[in-house]
Design an enzyme around this catalytic site. Structure first.
Site, PDB file in Angstrom:
ATOM      1  N   MET A 113      14.094   0.908  83.483  1.00 11.32           N
ATOM      2  CA  MET A 113      13.306   1.526  82.415  1.00 11.32           C
ATOM      3  C   MET A 113      14.221   1.897  81.239  1.00 11.32           C
ATOM      4  SD  MET A 113      10.272   3.575  84.301  1.00 11.32           S
ATOM      5  CE  MET A 113      11.198   5.027  84.722  1.00 11.32           C
ATOM      6  N   GLY A 114      15.438   1.366  81.249  1.00  7.53           N
ATOM      7  CA  GLY A 114      16.332   1.556  80.114  1.00  7.53           C
ATOM      8  C   GLY A 114      17.043   2.891  80.102  1.00  7.53           C
TER       9      GLY A 114
ATOM     10  N   GLY B 140      24.759   3.859  86.803  1.00  6.54           N
ATOM     11  CA  GLY B 140      23.974   3.410  87.964  1.00  6.54           C
ATOM     12  C   GLY B 140      23.404   2.015  87.701  1.00  6.54           C
ATOM     13  N   HIS B 141      22.794   1.857  86.528  1.00  6.50           N
ATOM     14  CA  HIS B 141      22.277   0.534  86.158  1.00  6.50           C
ATOM     15  C   HIS B 141      23.418  -0.485  86.066  1.00  6.50           C
ATOM     16  CE1 HIS B 141      19.306   3.355  84.081  1.00  6.50           C
ATOM     17  NE2 HIS B 141      18.535   2.702  84.923  1.00  6.50           N
TER      18      HIS B 141
ATOM     19  N   GLN C 216      11.592   3.541  97.170  1.00  8.86           N
ATOM     20  CA  GLN C 216      11.208   2.380  96.361  1.00  8.86           C
ATOM     21  C   GLN C 216      11.727   1.087  96.989  1.00  8.86           C
ATOM     22  OE1 GLN C 216      11.063   2.129  91.836  1.00  8.86           O
ATOM     23  NE2 GLN C 216      13.134   1.393  92.203  1.00  8.86           N
TER      24      GLN C 216
ATOM     25  N   LYS D  47      23.571   9.796  89.020  1.00 10.45           N
ATOM     26  CA  LYS D  47      23.289   9.424  87.625  1.00 10.45           C
ATOM     27  C   LYS D  47      21.817   9.118  87.475  1.00 10.45           C
ATOM     28  CE  LYS D  47      27.798   8.320  86.383  1.00 10.45           C
ATOM     29  NZ  LYS D  47      28.535   8.560  85.159  1.00 10.45           N
TER      30      LYS D  47
HETATM   31  P1  AMP Z   1      15.208   3.246  86.403  1.00  8.67           P
HETATM   32  O1  AMP Z   1      15.660   2.765  85.067  1.00  8.67           O
HETATM   33  O2  AMP Z   1      15.409   4.706  86.624  1.00  8.67           O
HETATM   34  O3  AMP Z   1      13.832   2.754  86.779  1.00  8.67           O
HETATM   35  O4  AMP Z   1      16.192   2.551  87.445  1.00  8.67           O
HETATM   36  C1  AMP Z   1      16.351   1.164  87.483  1.00  8.67           C
HETATM   37  C2  AMP Z   1      17.149   0.799  88.717  1.00  8.67           C
HETATM   38  O5  AMP Z   1      18.409   1.447  88.664  1.00  8.67           O
HETATM   39  C3  AMP Z   1      16.464   1.250  90.018  1.00  8.67           C
HETATM   40  O6  AMP Z   1      16.643   0.242  91.006  1.00  8.67           O
HETATM   41  C4  AMP Z   1      17.228   2.502  90.366  1.00  8.67           C
HETATM   42  O7  AMP Z   1      17.230   2.785  91.749  1.00  8.67           O
HETATM   43  C5  AMP Z   1      18.618   2.151  89.881  1.00  8.67           C
HETATM   44  N1  AMP Z   1      19.400   3.363  89.672  1.00  8.67           N
HETATM   45  C6  AMP Z   1      19.074   4.423  88.872  1.00  8.67           C
HETATM   46  N2  AMP Z   1      20.015   5.394  88.977  1.00  8.67           N
HETATM   47  C7  AMP Z   1      20.936   4.931  89.854  1.00  8.67           C
HETATM   48  C8  AMP Z   1      22.142   5.473  90.401  1.00  8.67           C
HETATM   49  N3  AMP Z   1      22.589   6.677  90.057  1.00  8.67           N
HETATM   50  N4  AMP Z   1      22.835   4.723  91.285  1.00  8.67           N
HETATM   51  C9  AMP Z   1      22.406   3.488  91.656  1.00  8.67           C
HETATM   52  N5  AMP Z   1      21.269   2.932  91.184  1.00  8.67           N
HETATM   53  C10 AMP Z   1      20.551   3.644  90.300  1.00  8.67           C
END
Ligand code: AMP
Length: 281
Positions: A30-31, A36-37, A153, A184
């Protein structure tokens, strides 16, 4: 790097890459990209010929009182992060491109949603499954990468990919944390400085639980109480849930044994944070 905003162009591009025999790694997000991303993108880069990143804040996975409108967005910065990660294509559709009219078929996730965020955020995983089924058809990846930060998820995605024989391999990636242990998250930016000071206690409570388990504790109830009390004593936030299940089935256990998930959610006035640990004992 090419930024693509239409489904038609993205799909044609994916088809011709496949025709050339290239493997496609896909990272849906979701940007407001953070490390993490970036860890997901790094894995995708290592394991595929082509990396596609999608940035789409999916309205279907937000509840009526959630933060869809205020969710942080920064297209230019995201593009820079993507370029630095050697991404080949960024798929950046508008809401109207993804949902030009109401869907005629609804996806309802029926397993693993009566617990954790599924219970607290009704319809959330239906929205996640819907957008991912669309995105998998649009980007046609061989591999897709998801963070264990959202462990429920990952389990839900594995479920519908198996149900509907979607030809993609789901690759989970470990949680990336700040130096003080806070997982993060794009939502960390919402935290006030007081809340930010409290936030690492989520991870600390999980580490405390892990230590108790390593020292022999096997009662789910004792571990849940230990975490809840720690969070109540150390944070101003409201504890939304503390739960412990077998993973990835997300079923209850009488004793801590096998592959397990302990997951927590804490509501601060400016953001709701989640964290978890998965382990095998
Ligand atoms: P989001 O943008 O929050 O929807 O996350 C997109 C992807 O990044 C999802 O698969 C999340 O699980 C992963 N993600 C978000 N934060 C982290 C993190 N701190 N460590 C590892 N993966 C992450």
């Amino acid at each position: 790097m090419q930024v693509i905003t239409t489904i038609e162009t993205m799909q044609k591009t994916a088809l011709s890459l496949r025709a050339e025999g290239k493997t496609i790694g896909f990272v849906p997000t979701m940007g407001y990209l953070h490390e993490g991303h970036q860890a997901l993108l790094k894995r995708a880069r290592q394991e595929n010929d082509i990396v596609i990143l999608s940035v789409f804040v999916n309205p279907l996975q937000f509840g009526p009182n959630e933060d869809f409108d205020t969710y942080p967005r920064d297209k230019e910065r995201d593009e820079q992060v993507a370029r630095n990660a050697n991404v080949d294509y960024v798929f950046y559709p508008s809401v109207n491109e993804m949902y030009p009219e109401p869907l005629s078929t609804n996806i309802t996730v029926t397993a693993r949603t009566n617990v954790l965020c599924g219970r607290k955020r009704p319809g959330h995983f239906d929205g996640v499954a819907t957008v991912l089924i669309k995105l998998f058809h649009i980007t046609m990846p061989h591999n897709a990468y998801f963070g264990l930060k959202d462990a429920q998820q990952v389990a839900v995605i594995r479920g519908f990919v198996a149900d509907y024989n979607i030809p993609v391999t789901i690759n989970p990636v470990e949680i990336v944390r700040e130096e003080d242990g806070l997982a993060k998250s794009s939502r960390n930016t919402f935290l006030s400085s007081e809340e930010r000071k409290d936030a690492p206690h989520l991870n600390k409570s999980l580490q405390l639980a892990r230590k108790a388990i390593d020292e022999g504790e096997r009662s789910p109830q004792v571990i849940i109480s230990l975490i809840s009390k720690y969070l109540q004593d150390h944070t101003q936030g409201e504890v939304d849930y503390v739960e412990l299940y077998a993973y990835p089935s997300l079923t209850e256990v009488k004793t801590i044994q096998g592959s397990m998930l302990i997951a927590i959610a804490v509501k601060f006035p400016h953001a709701r944070l989640i964290d978890n640990i998965t382990f095998t004992i």
